[in-house]
Enzyme design. Structure first.
Site, PDB file in Angstrom:
ATOM      1  N   ASP B   8       0.866  -1.170   0.000  1.00 52.68           N
ATOM      2  CA  ASP B   8       0.000   0.000   0.000  1.00 52.68           C
ATOM      3  C   ASP B   8       0.915   1.237   0.000  1.00 52.68           C
ATOM      4  OD1 ASP B   8      -2.212   1.800   0.594  1.00 52.68           O
ATOM      5  OD2 ASP B   8      -1.436   1.813   2.653  1.00 52.68           O
ATOM      6  N   ASP B  10      -0.236   5.222   0.635  1.00 49.04           N
ATOM      7  CA  ASP B  10      -0.525   6.288   1.615  1.00 49.04           C
ATOM      8  C   ASP B  10      -0.631   5.735   3.034  1.00 49.04           C
ATOM      9  OD1 ASP B  10      -0.585   8.589  -0.059  1.00 49.04           O
ATOM     10  OD2 ASP B  10      -2.497   7.914  -0.870  1.00 49.04           O
ATOM     11  N   LYS B 150      -8.191  -4.621  -3.018  1.00 52.46           N
ATOM     12  CA  LYS B 150      -6.767  -4.953  -3.114  1.00 52.46           C
ATOM     13  C   LYS B 150      -6.524  -6.462  -3.183  1.00 52.46           C
ATOM     14  CE  LYS B 150      -5.244  -0.549  -1.365  1.00 52.46           C
ATOM     15  NZ  LYS B 150      -4.234   0.213  -0.614  1.00 52.46           N
ATOM     16  N   ASP B 173      -1.739  -0.299   6.044  1.00 48.65           N
ATOM     17  CA  ASP B 173      -1.969   0.335   7.346  1.00 48.65           C
ATOM     18  C   ASP B 173      -3.425   0.606   7.690  1.00 48.65           C
ATOM     19  OD1 ASP B 173      -2.185   2.420   5.368  1.00 48.65           O
ATOM     20  OD2 ASP B 173      -2.186   3.822   7.052  1.00 48.65           O
ATOM     21  N   SER B 174      -4.312   0.547   6.680  1.00 50.31           N
ATOM     22  CA  SER B 174      -5.681   0.992   6.990  1.00 50.31           C
ATOM     23  C   SER B 174      -6.716  -0.034   6.546  1.00 50.31           C
ATOM     24  CB  SER B 174      -5.949   2.347   6.352  1.00 50.31           C
ATOM     25  OG  SER B 174      -6.016   2.216   4.957  1.00 50.31           O
ATOM     26  N   ASP B 177      -7.065  -1.752   3.347  1.00 51.33           N
ATOM     27  CA  ASP B 177      -6.140  -2.841   2.976  1.00 51.33           C
ATOM     28  C   ASP B 177      -6.625  -4.207   3.475  1.00 51.33           C
ATOM     29  OD1 ASP B 177      -4.158  -1.079   1.818  1.00 51.33           O
ATOM     30  OD2 ASP B 177      -3.714  -0.438   3.858  1.00 51.33           O
TER      31      ASP B 177
END
Lengths: 223, 223
Positions: B8, B10, B150, B173-174, B177
């Site tokens: 990923d 951002d 994803k 991270d989020s 994902d």
């Protein structure tokens, strides 16, 4: 005092394989933190420049297509049209080695292509006949409208910010950058720059491919 | 042995202001040099990912629009259409705070927008009714087609390279994902990851916002 720096990208911030120098990123961020405006003017498509601006974190408009298009905050402004360029490329690719690049779907004011060097003279002359011109931005050939060059971008920024030429520093490495080196601005170049660029530069760094950014910024008192 | 890393962007390679970690760039290059394939899967438009791939110098296809579109060498492949997404956004922006992003002109399979959090529930339900869904990629809201996520991208790469799931490492991270963290791949996260991501990760680094890349790569024997 330098208030605005206009940077070419390929060959000036990147190596021969187009990989950006992390040293350049660090020194550009230092300049931003010291309050200087940093702009990019590149032959790349505008969204590529939008990404670069975002990932580095710069603070001034960015130009794509050699100055034909600009992103100011969240607004796109085009100064030329790609219609004639596309039509020319369409025509010329039927009889020469010229082939459009896949990145053209992201372009709005010019077209990019590849070709064999042997076709340069013919394609260049054919472009002239149509009031267009071709230029090489190190990795790609571009067909553009007359007057569409990096000097156009620098003059746009000069007016936009109401700065004097001597408050503007430009940095570039190839003949594609010459138009902005012909303006009465401050000029610097990396060691890998062309001879044409070097002779017009006030300062030529002994560092190359992006690693000169810190050295140049120090020379001009930016960081 | 890890042969492919899917990253990923951002929040995973960048800080809160979307500035990329130079430390992440350096360690991604180390991984590339050691022969591991590196792919990016991001909510960003594809040309932004093309730029990132070029400037870092990675060696595998890159995905934009959360997996809806991929660049393989110089060929763009789209897996979904943006027609329904654009129509929905057009409609919903008349009665809510939703506003299309200027980057949508560079998108082909989804649409990005901004909105006030208070409208989340209503817009989310309206999207569901049309077989669409909305997701937040940290800086932007996206309206996408069902199945466009994803995990779709990771499964595409798995098939493309004919690798096993345990030869693939994903890092994110989020909650955007999560779909790829539900696959039986290897998983790692930075310290700034959401709780949902952390509980599914084999390794959570104590470093954050891109500075964890080297640490994670060492943990998995990549560099």
């Amino acid at each position: 005092m330098i208030r605005l720096v206009v940077l070419d990208v390929d060959g000036t911030l990147t190596d021969r394989e187009r990989r950006i120098s992390t040293d350049a990123i660090i020194n550009i961020r230092r300049a931003v933190n010291s309050g200087v405006l940093i702009s990019f003017v590149s032959g790349n498509a505008l969204p590529v420049m939008f990404g670069l601006k975002t990932f580095i974190g710069t603070n001034a408009p960015v130009f794509g297509e050699n100055g034909g298009i600009v992103l100011i905050n969240d607004t796109i402004k085009t100064f030329f049209s790609k219609e004639k360029c596309d039509k020319f490329l369409d025509e010329i690719s039927k009889t020469t080695s010229a082939r459009p690049m896949f990145t053209n779907i992201w372009r709005q004011t010019s077209s990019a292509f590849t070709m064999d060097e042997k076709d340069y003279e013919f394609i260049s002359k054919e472009a002239e006949k149509r009031d267009l011109y071709i230029v090489n931005s190190k990795f790609t050939w571009h067909v553009m409208n007359k007057g569409q060059d990096k000097a156009y971008a620098v003059n746009f920024l000069k007016k936009f910010y109401n700065y004097d030429y001597n408050e503007i520093l430009v940095m570039g490495d190839s003949d594609n950058d010459l138009s902005m080196f012909d303006l009465p601005v401050k000029k610097a170049a990396p060691a890998n720059a062309s001879e044409n660029i070097k002779v017009k530069s006030e300062y030529v760094s002994e560092f190359a491919y992006g690693t000169q950014v810190g050295d140049v910024f120090k020379y001009f008192g930016i960081i």
